[in-house]
Structures are given as C-alpha cells and as structure tokens.
Design a protein around this motif. Sequence first.
Motif, PDB file in Angstrom:
ATOM      1  N   THR A   5       0.909  -1.097   0.028  1.00  0.00           N
ATOM      2  CA  THR A   5       0.050  -0.060  -0.042  1.00  0.00           C
ATOM      3  C   THR A   5       0.740   1.194   0.017  1.00  0.00           C
ATOM      4  N   THR A   6       1.912   1.306   0.662  1.00  0.00           N
ATOM      5  CA  THR A   6       3.077   2.278   0.601  1.00  0.00           C
ATOM      6  C   THR A   6       3.372   2.611  -0.776  1.00  0.00           C
ATOM      7  N   LEU A   7       3.824   1.622  -1.615  1.00  0.00           N
ATOM      8  CA  LEU A   7       4.331   1.582  -3.005  1.00  0.00           C
ATOM      9  C   LEU A   7       2.937   2.220  -3.800  1.00  0.00           C
ATOM     10  N   LEU A   8       1.867   1.751  -3.465  1.00  0.00           N
ATOM     11  CA  LEU A   8       0.705   2.074  -4.687  1.00  0.00           C
ATOM     12  C   LEU A   8       0.484   3.603  -4.147  1.00  0.00           C
ATOM     13  N   ALA A   9       0.518   4.195  -2.865  1.00  0.00           N
ATOM     14  CA  ALA A   9       0.318   5.392  -2.467  1.00  0.00           C
ATOM     15  C   ALA A   9       1.388   6.404  -3.109  1.00  0.00           C
ATOM     16  N   ALA A  10       2.766   5.881  -3.121  1.00  0.00           N
ATOM     17  CA  ALA A  10       3.743   6.525  -3.586  1.00  0.00           C
ATOM     18  C   ALA A  10       3.703   6.891  -5.183  1.00  0.00           C
ATOM     19  N   ALA A  11       3.372   5.677  -5.897  1.00  0.00           N
ATOM     20  CA  ALA A  11       2.976   5.743  -7.316  1.00  0.00           C
ATOM     21  C   ALA A  11       2.012   6.612  -7.819  1.00  0.00           C
ATOM     22  N   GLU A  12       0.743   6.612  -6.918  1.00  0.00           N
ATOM     23  CA  GLU A  12      -0.307   7.455  -7.051  1.00  0.00           C
ATOM     24  C   GLU A  12      -0.058   8.948  -6.850  1.00  0.00           C
ATOM     25  N   VAL A  45       3.363  20.211  -4.092  1.00  0.00           N
ATOM     26  CA  VAL A  45       2.612  20.433  -3.036  1.00  0.00           C
ATOM     27  C   VAL A  45       0.971  19.852  -3.216  1.00  0.00           C
ATOM     28  N   ALA A  46       0.769  20.160  -4.486  1.00  0.00           N
ATOM     29  CA  ALA A  46      -0.779  19.749  -5.020  1.00  0.00           C
ATOM     30  C   ALA A  46      -0.895  18.315  -5.190  1.00  0.00           C
ATOM     31  N   ALA A  47       0.134  17.219  -5.404  1.00  0.00           N
ATOM     32  CA  ALA A  47      -0.047  16.099  -5.616  1.00  0.00           C
ATOM     33  C   ALA A  47      -0.593  15.372  -4.478  1.00  0.00           C
ATOM     34  N   PRO A  48       0.008  15.683  -3.277  1.00  0.00           N
ATOM     35  CA  PRO A  48      -0.492  14.705  -2.185  1.00  0.00           C
ATOM     36  C   PRO A  48      -2.017  15.093  -1.663  1.00  0.00           C
ATOM     37  N   ALA A  49      -2.296  16.586  -2.007  1.00  0.00           N
ATOM     38  CA  ALA A  49      -3.742  17.101  -1.795  1.00  0.00           C
ATOM     39  C   ALA A  49      -4.692  16.563  -2.828  1.00  0.00           C
ATOM     40  N   ALA A  50      -4.113  16.318  -4.113  1.00  0.00           N
ATOM     41  CA  ALA A  50      -5.021  15.419  -4.920  1.00  0.00           C
ATOM     42  C   ALA A  50      -5.399  13.921  -4.616  1.00  0.00           C
ATOM     43  N   ARG A  51      -4.532  13.606  -4.163  1.00  0.00           N
ATOM     44  CA  ARG A  51      -4.587  11.935  -3.551  1.00  0.00           C
ATOM     45  C   ARG A  51      -5.652  12.213  -2.423  1.00  0.00           C
ATOM     46  N   ALA A  52      -5.317  12.959  -1.570  1.00  0.00           N
ATOM     47  CA  ALA A  52      -6.062  12.902  -0.198  1.00  0.00           C
ATOM     48  C   ALA A  52      -7.563  13.488  -0.892  1.00  0.00           C
ATOM     49  N   ALA A  53      -7.974  14.258  -1.643  1.00  0.00           N
ATOM     50  CA  ALA A  53      -9.167  14.671  -2.298  1.00  0.00           C
ATOM     51  C   ALA A  53      -9.834  13.366  -2.748  1.00  0.00           C
ATOM     52  N   ARG A  54      -9.001  12.562  -3.566  1.00  0.00           N
ATOM     53  CA  ARG A  54      -9.526  11.585  -4.348  1.00  0.00           C
ATOM     54  C   ARG A  54      -9.938  10.590  -3.175  1.00  0.00           C
ATOM     55  N   ARG A  55      -9.179  10.200  -2.318  1.00  0.00           N
ATOM     56  CA  ARG A  55      -9.494   9.227  -1.006  1.00  0.00           C
ATOM     57  C   ARG A  55     -10.599   9.839  -0.349  1.00  0.00           C
ATOM     58  N   ALA A  56     -10.990  11.006  -0.061  1.00  0.00           N
ATOM     59  CA  ALA A  56     -11.985  11.515   0.543  1.00  0.00           C
ATOM     60  C   ALA A  56     -13.440  11.204  -0.401  1.00  0.00           C
ATOM     61  N   VAL A  57     -13.168  11.564  -1.679  1.00  0.00           N
ATOM     62  CA  VAL A  57     -14.518  11.291  -2.370  1.00  0.00           C
ATOM     63  C   VAL A  57     -14.833   9.959  -2.594  1.00  0.00           C
ATOM     64  N   THR A  58     -13.823   9.078  -2.590  1.00  0.00           N
ATOM     65  CA  THR A  58     -14.049   7.531  -3.052  1.00  0.00           C
ATOM     66  C   THR A  58     -14.184   6.681  -1.798  1.00  0.00           C
ATOM     67  N   GLY A  59     -13.799   7.225  -0.671  1.00  0.00           N
ATOM     68  CA  GLY A  59     -13.864   6.600   0.717  1.00  0.00           C
ATOM     69  C   GLY A  59     -12.974   5.298   0.768  1.00  0.00           C
ATOM     70  N   ARG A  60     -11.887   5.493   0.111  1.00  0.00           N
ATOM     71  CA  ARG A  60     -10.632   4.463   0.396  1.00  0.00           C
ATOM     72  C   ARG A  60      -9.538   5.011   0.873  1.00  0.00           C
TER      73      ARG A  60
END
Length: 60
Positions: A5-12, A45-60
């Motif tokens: 999951t760490t590698l997948l998060a880093a890749a995202e 700066v925006a890439a981790p924010a985009a990942r967090a926003a996507r996770r907030a919307v999808t709930g994963r």
Amino acid sequence: MNRRTTLLAAAEVAGWWAALAVLWLVLISAVDTLELVVGAAAAGVAAPAARAARRAVTGR
C-alpha cells in the motif's frame, strides 16, 4: 500500511505530480528554469492534496 500500500500510494502521488507538472508546462507561456522549478514545487504540493481529495471522495 504495509509495503504494497505504501508503494501504491507513492506511485499515485508520483502520477499526480507528473500530470500536474505537465499541466503547468502546458499553461505557461515561457519555459525557463525558474518556471520549471516553480511548476515542480507547485505540483509537489498539490499531488498529495489531490490524492487526499480522491480518497475523501471515494472513501478508500
């Protein structure tokens, strides 16, 4: 988080960074060193924010 999951998060985050950096380059008028540095930093700066926003919307 386990290793997978760490590698997948880093890749995202890397994918978001690349997409946002390319978008920055498309939208600026003059490509010089300062613009490249600013674009890379803004995408960084925006890439981790985009990942967090996507996770907030999808709930994963």
